[in-house]
Design a protein around this motif. Structure first.
Motif, PDB file in Angstrom:
ATOM      1  N   MET A  54       0.711  -1.382  -0.071  1.00 39.08           N
ATOM      2  CA  MET A  54       0.137   0.153  -0.030  1.00 39.08           C
ATOM      3  C   MET A  54       0.773   1.078   0.073  1.00 39.08           C
ATOM      4  O   MET A  54       0.659   2.312  -0.519  1.00 39.08           O
ATOM      5  N   GLY A  55       2.006   1.262   0.878  1.00 38.13           N
ATOM      6  CA  GLY A  55       2.872   2.350   0.707  1.00 38.13           C
ATOM      7  C   GLY A  55       3.392   2.672  -0.678  1.00 38.13           C
ATOM      8  O   GLY A  55       3.516   3.778  -0.980  1.00 38.13           O
ATOM      9  N   PHE A  56       3.872   1.536  -1.413  1.00 39.00           N
ATOM     10  CA  PHE A  56       4.468   1.680  -2.622  1.00 39.00           C
ATOM     11  C   PHE A  56       3.370   2.359  -3.707  1.00 39.00           C
ATOM     12  O   PHE A  56       3.506   3.430  -4.193  1.00 39.00           O
ATOM     13  N   VAL A  57       1.967   2.001  -3.631  1.00 39.37           N
ATOM     14  CA  VAL A  57       1.071   2.470  -4.431  1.00 39.37           C
ATOM     15  C   VAL A  57       0.707   3.846  -4.057  1.00 39.37           C
ATOM     16  O   VAL A  57       0.690   4.960  -4.948  1.00 39.37           O
ATOM     17  N   LEU A  58       0.753   4.202  -2.754  1.00 42.27           N
ATOM     18  CA  LEU A  58       0.446   5.431  -2.356  1.00 42.27           C
ATOM     19  C   LEU A  58       1.302   6.734  -2.602  1.00 42.27           C
ATOM     20  O   LEU A  58       1.089   7.682  -3.076  1.00 42.27           O
ATOM     21  N   GLN A  59       2.685   5.876  -2.709  1.00 40.38           N
ATOM     22  CA  GLN A  59       4.040   6.985  -2.916  1.00 40.38           C
ATOM     23  C   GLN A  59       3.667   7.201  -4.651  1.00 40.38           C
ATOM     24  O   GLN A  59       4.346   8.188  -5.043  1.00 40.38           O
ATOM     25  N   LEU A  60       3.485   6.271  -5.176  1.00 42.10           N
ATOM     26  CA  LEU A  60       3.347   6.395  -6.693  1.00 42.10           C
ATOM     27  C   LEU A  60       2.284   7.591  -6.951  1.00 42.10           C
ATOM     28  O   LEU A  60       2.472   8.466  -7.720  1.00 42.10           O
ATOM     29  N   MET A  61       1.188   7.367  -6.215  1.00 47.78           N
ATOM     30  CA  MET A  61       0.022   8.228  -6.499  1.00 47.78           C
ATOM     31  C   MET A  61       0.377   9.386  -5.861  1.00 47.78           C
ATOM     32  O   MET A  61       0.037  10.618  -6.735  1.00 47.78           O
ATOM     33  N   LEU A  62       1.092   9.741  -5.017  1.00 46.36           N
ATOM     34  CA  LEU A  62       1.449  10.998  -4.444  1.00 46.36           C
ATOM     35  C   LEU A  62       2.349  11.874  -5.251  1.00 46.36           C
ATOM     36  O   LEU A  62       2.351  12.957  -5.442  1.00 46.36           O
ATOM     37  N   THR A  63       3.137  11.105  -5.952  1.00 49.20           N
ATOM     38  CA  THR A  63       4.154  11.617  -6.758  1.00 49.20           C
ATOM     39  C   THR A  63       4.054  11.989  -8.042  1.00 49.20           C
ATOM     40  O   THR A  63       4.311  12.745  -8.605  1.00 49.20           O
ATOM     41  N   ARG A  64       2.761  10.928  -8.644  1.00 48.17           N
ATOM     42  CA  ARG A  64       2.961  10.937 -10.114  1.00 48.17           C
ATOM     43  C   ARG A  64       1.385  11.431 -10.457  1.00 48.17           C
ATOM     44  O   ARG A  64       1.045  11.952 -11.459  1.00 48.17           O
ATOM     45  N   HIS A  65       0.444  11.208  -9.483  1.00 45.79           N
ATOM     46  CA  HIS A  65      -0.933  11.443  -9.882  1.00 45.79           C
ATOM     47  C   HIS A  65      -1.856  11.908  -8.816  1.00 45.79           C
ATOM     48  O   HIS A  65      -2.895  11.356  -8.318  1.00 45.79           O
ATOM     49  N   ARG A  66      -1.266  13.207  -8.060  1.00 48.50           N
ATOM     50  CA  ARG A  66      -1.886  13.505  -6.978  1.00 48.50           C
ATOM     51  C   ARG A  66      -3.352  14.149  -7.180  1.00 48.50           C
ATOM     52  O   ARG A  66      -4.271  13.859  -6.201  1.00 48.50           O
ATOM     53  N   ASP A  67      -3.707  14.546  -8.471  1.00 50.92           N
ATOM     54  CA  ASP A  67      -4.862  15.060  -8.659  1.00 50.92           C
ATOM     55  C   ASP A  67      -5.796  14.028  -8.638  1.00 50.92           C
ATOM     56  O   ASP A  67      -7.372  13.975  -8.142  1.00 50.92           O
ATOM     57  N   MET A  68      -5.554  12.873  -9.394  1.00 45.49           N
ATOM     58  CA  MET A  68      -6.421  11.633  -9.404  1.00 45.49           C
ATOM     59  C   MET A  68      -6.640  11.041  -8.084  1.00 45.49           C
ATOM     60  O   MET A  68      -7.676  10.463  -7.789  1.00 45.49           O
ATOM     61  N   LEU A  69      -5.634  11.074  -7.276  1.00 48.65           N
ATOM     62  CA  LEU A  69      -5.783  10.729  -5.957  1.00 48.65           C
ATOM     63  C   LEU A  69      -6.888  11.441  -5.005  1.00 48.65           C
ATOM     64  O   LEU A  69      -7.741  10.734  -4.391  1.00 48.65           O
ATOM     65  N   ALA A  70      -6.848  12.571  -5.398  1.00 45.85           N
ATOM     66  CA  ALA A  70      -7.731  13.554  -4.646  1.00 45.85           C
ATOM     67  C   ALA A  70      -8.984  12.898  -5.280  1.00 45.85           C
ATOM     68  O   ALA A  70     -10.087  13.007  -4.344  1.00 45.85           O
ATOM     69  N   GLN A  71      -9.267  12.696  -6.347  1.00 41.57           N
ATOM     70  CA  GLN A  71     -10.700  12.089  -6.919  1.00 41.57           C
ATOM     71  C   GLN A  71     -11.059  10.922  -6.454  1.00 41.57           C
ATOM     72  O   GLN A  71     -12.417  10.755  -6.121  1.00 41.57           O
ATOM     73  N   LEU A  72      -9.985   9.810  -6.563  1.00 40.63           N
ATOM     74  CA  LEU A  72     -10.444   8.796  -5.893  1.00 40.63           C
ATOM     75  C   LEU A  72     -10.622   8.444  -4.347  1.00 40.63           C
ATOM     76  O   LEU A  72     -11.135   7.591  -3.945  1.00 40.63           O
ATOM     77  N   VAL A  73     -10.040   9.443  -3.662  1.00 39.71           N
ATOM     78  CA  VAL A  73     -10.222   9.484  -2.318  1.00 39.71           C
ATOM     79  C   VAL A  73     -10.404  11.029  -1.979  1.00 39.71           C
ATOM     80  O   VAL A  73      -9.314  11.678  -1.486  1.00 39.71           O
ATOM     81  N   PRO A  74     -11.625  11.439  -1.826  1.00 36.86           N
ATOM     82  CA  PRO A  74     -11.994  12.829  -1.732  1.00 36.86           C
ATOM     83  C   PRO A  74     -11.329  13.298  -0.253  1.00 36.86           C
ATOM     84  O   PRO A  74     -10.824  14.395  -0.258  1.00 36.86           O
TER      85      PRO A  74
END
Length: 82
Positions: A54-74
């Motif tokens: 989960m940490g690896f996935v979250l790190q990827l999302m935070l570094t590469r896809h911040r905007d989408m992370l905000a949409q997937l997890v309001p």
């Protein structure tokens, strides 16, 4: 997985919620970021704990896809805009 969600996002989740989030995020990565998905698949190992994955996935999302992370997890909207 719950621990990683809290450490990276300051988001308290139950086991089922954390697992749902993990699958939602890995699905996004698989569909929209094949290079990162290949890195993730290479990183996966049967000896790794769920929190590490989960940490690896979250790190990827935070570094590469911040905007989408905000949409997937309001609840992460404030983190994504930081």
């Amino acid at each position: 997985m719950e621990t990683a969600a809290y450490e990276y996002l300051n988001l308290a989740l139950g086991k089922k919620q954390a697992l749902d989030l993990y699958y939602r995020l890995t699905g996004f990565i698989r569909e929209h970021d094949p290079a990162s998905f290949r890195k993730f698949m290479a990183y996966r190992d049967s000896t790794l704990k769920d929190d590490a994955l989960m940490g690896f996935v979250l790190q990827l999302m935070l570094t590469r896809h911040r905007d989408m992370l905000a949409q997937l997890v309001p609840a992460t909207r404030t983190i994504a805009s930081a």
